[in-house]
Scaffold this motif. Structure first.
Motif, PDB file in Angstrom:
ATOM      1  N   VAL A 149       0.855  -1.191   0.000  1.00 53.13           N
ATOM      2  CA  VAL A 149       0.000   0.000   0.000  1.00 53.13           C
ATOM      3  C   VAL A 149       0.886   1.235   0.000  1.00 53.13           C
ATOM      4  N   SER A 150       0.365   2.304  -0.590  1.00 50.66           N
ATOM      5  CA  SER A 150       1.150   3.540  -0.665  1.00 50.66           C
ATOM      6  C   SER A 150       0.870   4.390   0.564  1.00 50.66           C
ATOM      7  N   GLY A 151       1.819   5.193   0.919  1.00 46.17           N
ATOM      8  CA  GLY A 151       1.672   6.041   2.094  1.00 46.17           C
ATOM      9  C   GLY A 151       1.706   7.521   1.761  1.00 46.17           C
ATOM     10  N   PRO A 152       1.952   8.350   2.773  1.00 46.87           N
ATOM     11  CA  PRO A 152       1.869   9.808   2.588  1.00 46.87           C
ATOM     12  C   PRO A 152       3.183  10.419   2.127  1.00 46.87           C
ATOM     13  N   GLY A 153       3.853   9.798   1.159  1.00 48.47           N
ATOM     14  CA  GLY A 153       5.206  10.246   0.812  1.00 48.47           C
ATOM     15  C   GLY A 153       5.315  11.037  -0.474  1.00 48.47           C
ATOM     16  N   CYS A 154       4.202  11.616  -0.908  1.00 53.14           N
ATOM     17  CA  CYS A 154       4.267  12.480  -2.092  1.00 53.14           C
ATOM     18  C   CYS A 154       3.958  13.899  -1.608  1.00 53.14           C
ATOM     19  N   PRO A 155       4.915  14.812  -1.701  1.00 47.23           N
ATOM     20  CA  PRO A 155       4.724  16.135  -1.095  1.00 47.23           C
ATOM     21  C   PRO A 155       3.540  16.917  -1.651  1.00 47.23           C
ATOM     22  N   VAL A 156       3.292  16.760  -2.933  1.00 50.35           N
ATOM     23  CA  VAL A 156       2.155  17.477  -3.526  1.00 50.35           C
ATOM     24  C   VAL A 156       0.844  16.867  -3.026  1.00 50.35           C
ATOM     25  N   CYS A 157       0.826  15.525  -2.919  1.00 50.21           N
ATOM     26  CA  CYS A 157      -0.412  14.837  -2.520  1.00 50.21           C
ATOM     27  C   CYS A 157      -0.828  15.196  -1.103  1.00 50.21           C
TER      28      CYS A 157
ATOM     29  N   GLN B 138      11.055  45.498  -8.541  1.00 45.37           N
ATOM     30  CA  GLN B 138       9.833  46.272  -8.247  1.00 45.37           C
ATOM     31  C   GLN B 138       8.684  45.384  -7.778  1.00 45.37           C
ATOM     32  N   ASP B 139       8.849  44.069  -7.941  1.00 43.65           N
ATOM     33  CA  ASP B 139       7.760  43.142  -7.595  1.00 43.65           C
ATOM     34  C   ASP B 139       8.087  42.336  -6.348  1.00 43.65           C
ATOM     35  N   LYS B 140       7.024  41.911  -5.657  1.00 48.28           N
ATOM     36  CA  LYS B 140       7.219  40.980  -4.549  1.00 48.28           C
ATOM     37  C   LYS B 140       7.107  39.558  -5.114  1.00 48.28           C
ATOM     38  N   VAL B 141       8.077  38.726  -4.778  1.00 46.63           N
ATOM     39  CA  VAL B 141       8.067  37.337  -5.256  1.00 46.63           C
ATOM     40  C   VAL B 141       7.898  36.403  -4.057  1.00 46.63           C
ATOM     41  N   VAL B 142       6.899  35.521  -4.159  1.00 47.97           N
ATOM     42  CA  VAL B 142       6.644  34.548  -3.085  1.00 47.97           C
ATOM     43  C   VAL B 142       6.879  33.145  -3.628  1.00 47.97           C
ATOM     44  N   PHE B 143       7.751  32.404  -2.954  1.00 45.91           N
ATOM     45  CA  PHE B 143       7.989  31.010  -3.329  1.00 45.91           C
ATOM     46  C   PHE B 143       7.090  30.119  -2.492  1.00 45.91           C
ATOM     47  N   LEU B 144       6.388  29.181  -3.144  1.00 47.32           N
ATOM     48  CA  LEU B 144       5.510  28.262  -2.422  1.00 47.32           C
ATOM     49  C   LEU B 144       6.331  27.064  -1.955  1.00 47.32           C
ATOM     50  N   GLY B 145       6.635  27.047  -0.667  1.00 49.96           N
ATOM     51  CA  GLY B 145       7.505  26.010  -0.118  1.00 49.96           C
ATOM     52  C   GLY B 145       6.730  24.772   0.272  1.00 49.96           C
ATOM     53  N   VAL B 146       6.837  23.716  -0.556  1.00 56.78           N
ATOM     54  CA  VAL B 146       6.259  22.421  -0.183  1.00 56.78           C
ATOM     55  C   VAL B 146       7.372  21.383  -0.227  1.00 56.78           C
ATOM     56  N   GLY B 147       7.124  20.240   0.365  1.00 55.28           N
ATOM     57  CA  GLY B 147       8.115  19.173   0.325  1.00 55.28           C
ATOM     58  C   GLY B 147       8.546  18.781   1.714  1.00 55.28           C
TER      59      GLY B 147
ATOM     60  N   VAL C 248      18.026  41.065   0.332  1.00 55.46           N
ATOM     61  CA  VAL C 248      16.895  41.075  -0.608  1.00 55.46           C
ATOM     62  C   VAL C 248      15.613  41.368   0.173  1.00 55.46           C
ATOM     63  N   ARG C 249      14.796  42.286  -0.329  1.00 51.11           N
ATOM     64  CA  ARG C 249      13.601  42.706   0.418  1.00 51.11           C
ATOM     65  C   ARG C 249      12.286  42.310  -0.251  1.00 51.11           C
ATOM     66  N   ASN C 250      12.391  41.793  -1.463  1.00 47.50           N
ATOM     67  CA  ASN C 250      11.137  41.493  -2.184  1.00 47.50           C
ATOM     68  C   ASN C 250      10.937  39.986  -2.378  1.00 47.50           C
ATOM     69  N   PHE C 251      11.527  39.182  -1.496  1.00 52.58           N
ATOM     70  CA  PHE C 251      11.423  37.725  -1.618  1.00 52.58           C
ATOM     71  C   PHE C 251      10.901  37.142  -0.306  1.00 52.58           C
ATOM     72  N   SER C 252       9.953  36.210  -0.388  1.00 53.95           N
ATOM     73  CA  SER C 252       9.494  35.512   0.816  1.00 53.95           C
ATOM     74  C   SER C 252       9.022  34.108   0.438  1.00 53.95           C
ATOM     75  N   VAL C 253       8.827  33.299   1.469  1.00 54.03           N
ATOM     76  CA  VAL C 253       8.446  31.895   1.262  1.00 54.03           C
ATOM     77  C   VAL C 253       7.192  31.603   2.083  1.00 54.03           C
ATOM     78  N   LEU C 254       6.193  30.992   1.449  1.00 52.86           N
ATOM     79  CA  LEU C 254       5.042  30.501   2.208  1.00 52.86           C
ATOM     80  C   LEU C 254       5.345  29.037   2.516  1.00 52.86           C
ATOM     81  N   SER C 255       5.747  28.783   3.741  1.00 46.19           N
ATOM     82  CA  SER C 255       6.262  27.448   4.067  1.00 46.19           C
ATOM     83  C   SER C 255       5.174  26.494   4.535  1.00 46.19           C
ATOM     84  N   PHE C 256       4.918  25.494   3.692  1.00 46.34           N
ATOM     85  CA  PHE C 256       4.063  24.375   4.092  1.00 46.34           C
ATOM     86  C   PHE C 256       4.890  23.084   4.077  1.00 46.34           C
ATOM     87  N   HIS C 257       6.191  23.216   4.366  1.00 43.22           N
ATOM     88  CA  HIS C 257       7.050  22.032   4.411  1.00 43.22           C
ATOM     89  C   HIS C 257       6.572  21.081   5.508  1.00 43.22           C
ATOM     90  N   LYS C 258       6.814  19.804   5.261  1.00 47.39           N
ATOM     91  CA  LYS C 258       6.356  18.796   6.230  1.00 47.39           C
ATOM     92  C   LYS C 258       7.485  17.821   6.562  1.00 47.39           C
TER      93      LYS C 258
END
Ligand code: SF4
Length: 360
Positions: free
Chosen positions: A57-65, A130-139, A159-169
């Motif tokens: 059986v497969s488990g919870p090992g796919c970060p996107v899933c 000039q733009d704010k850049v947000v990286f979606l942190g998964v994995g 750097v002032r226009n970079f941030s991460v939305l961290s949903f790392h697990k």
């Protein structure tokens, strides 16, 4: 001879297979935690060669899933703001509330860029001051250290226009939740090779000591997988569960100290919401206070919206190994890789996508 060819050698594999057949006593149910193992088991044809009494059986090992509906809703809410979202390609297709995904948001005008690493996202921020850049942190622990190193680099460069939305697990707390769940009966766990290169063997020790589950860190070649299954079966037969590192050519027992140090300098453990598993204490990584100017959740005051679950989708049960993907009523009918209803059909490492590709 290429070293890896040895781990594909048919004669060696058949030999292990014979040993498995002579050792197996009754039913043996093992879970492969990692999505890459799911795909490797199908690709190598191992599943069809194993005795029927061995159930995988497969488990919870796919970060996107394991990214929760509410986390996808949070991405969609961010996409409506005046910023650039940088994300891995798989994530853009995962349906959120009402079936909407980031691809649809992009079609409506949201500025969403596919990147291959957090460093690419930082470069994007440097190229667009000039733009704010947000990286979606998964994995999992595999990717979190690189994201941490990127945040450190951004801090060093001012750097002032970079941030991460961290949903790392984090994988071990999820395995603890699975092991403690009486509905989820597994006789052995095939532990993830990639995550283990970072965390090593020690964080899994509780599986054998507290929950008596035979557990083996395994590689992704056919011989690696068969050896891991044989070790788990032998442990079960002897009634002596252990945690074994059977991927020593890649995984040091002590893990990667530098990567772990970087990860815990930039992130702190936090409760996390897993698809299918709910909130697991201490199973996520939030940006540490020292780096809070790079925490998109704070910068954009971003909370997890309440959402309705996707009707009919059984990803939660699939991720807990309670059902196989083809037991979902939507499997390969309403839900296909071209029109996925849930993330397990989106990701190349998702078990529904693997079942669809290799079993039809
Ligand atoms: S087949 Fe589709 S809807 Fe069903 S569990 Fe898998 S991803 Fe979810």
């Amino acid at each position: 001879m290429n070293l890896l060819n040895k781990f594909k050698d048919p004669e060696l594999c058949l030999n292990i297979l014979d040993q498995i057949k002579s050792e197996i006593q009754g039913e043996f149910r093992f879970m492969e935690v990692c999505g890459t193992h799911t795909v490797a088991i199908f690709q190598s044809g191992i599943r069809t060669l194993l005795p029927e009494s061995i159930i995988h059986v497969s488990g919870p090992g796919c970060p996107v899933c394991v990214t929760h509906d509410r986390e996808i809703a949070s991405y969609l809410a961010l996409a409506e703001k005046d910023l650039i979202l940088a994300t891995f390609g798989d994530l853009i297709k995962v349906p959120g509330p009402g079936g909407k995904n980031l691809k649809a948001a992009q079609a409506e005008g949201a500025r969403i860029k596919i990147v291959y690493s957090a460093f690419d996202a930082l470069k994007l921020a440097l190229d667009h001051p000039q733009d704010k850049v947000v990286f979606l942190g998964v994995g999992f622990e595999t990717t979190a250290p690189t994201v941490a190193a990127t945040i450190k680099m951004a801090a060093e460069q001012g750097v002032r226009n970079f941030s991460v939305l961290s949903f790392h697990k984090l994988v071990p707390p999820a395995l603890k939740a699975l092991a403690a769940d009486r509905d989820i009966q597994v006789d052995g766990l095939l532990l993830p090779g990639h995550v283990s290169t970072i965390i090593g063997l020690e964080p899994y020790r509780f599986l054998a000591e507290e929950y008596q589950v035979p557990s083996v860190i395994g590689g992704f070649e056919p011989l690696d997988i068969l050896q891991a299954i044989l070790i788990m079966i032998k442990q079960k037969n002897k009634g002596r569960p252990e945690v074994v590192n059977n991927y020593k050519r890649v995984v040091p027992d002590q893990g990667n100290a530098k990567a772990i140090e970087t990860m815990y300098e930039v992130f702190r453990p936090a409760d996390a919401l897993w698809r299918g598993l709910g909130i697991i204490p201490g199973s996520g990584l939030a940006v540490a206070q020292r780096y809070e100017q790079f925490d998109a959740a704070l910068v954009f005051d971003q909370e997890l919206p309440q959402v309705d679950e996707i009707p009919g989708c059984k990803c939660g049960e699939v991720l807990k190994g309670l059902i196989s993907p083809d037991q979902c009523p939507l499997f390969s009918t309403r839900c296909t890789p071209a029109n996925p209803v849930g993330p397990c059909m989106v990701s190349t490492e998702g078990s529904c996508a693997a079942y669809h590709k290799y079993r039809l």
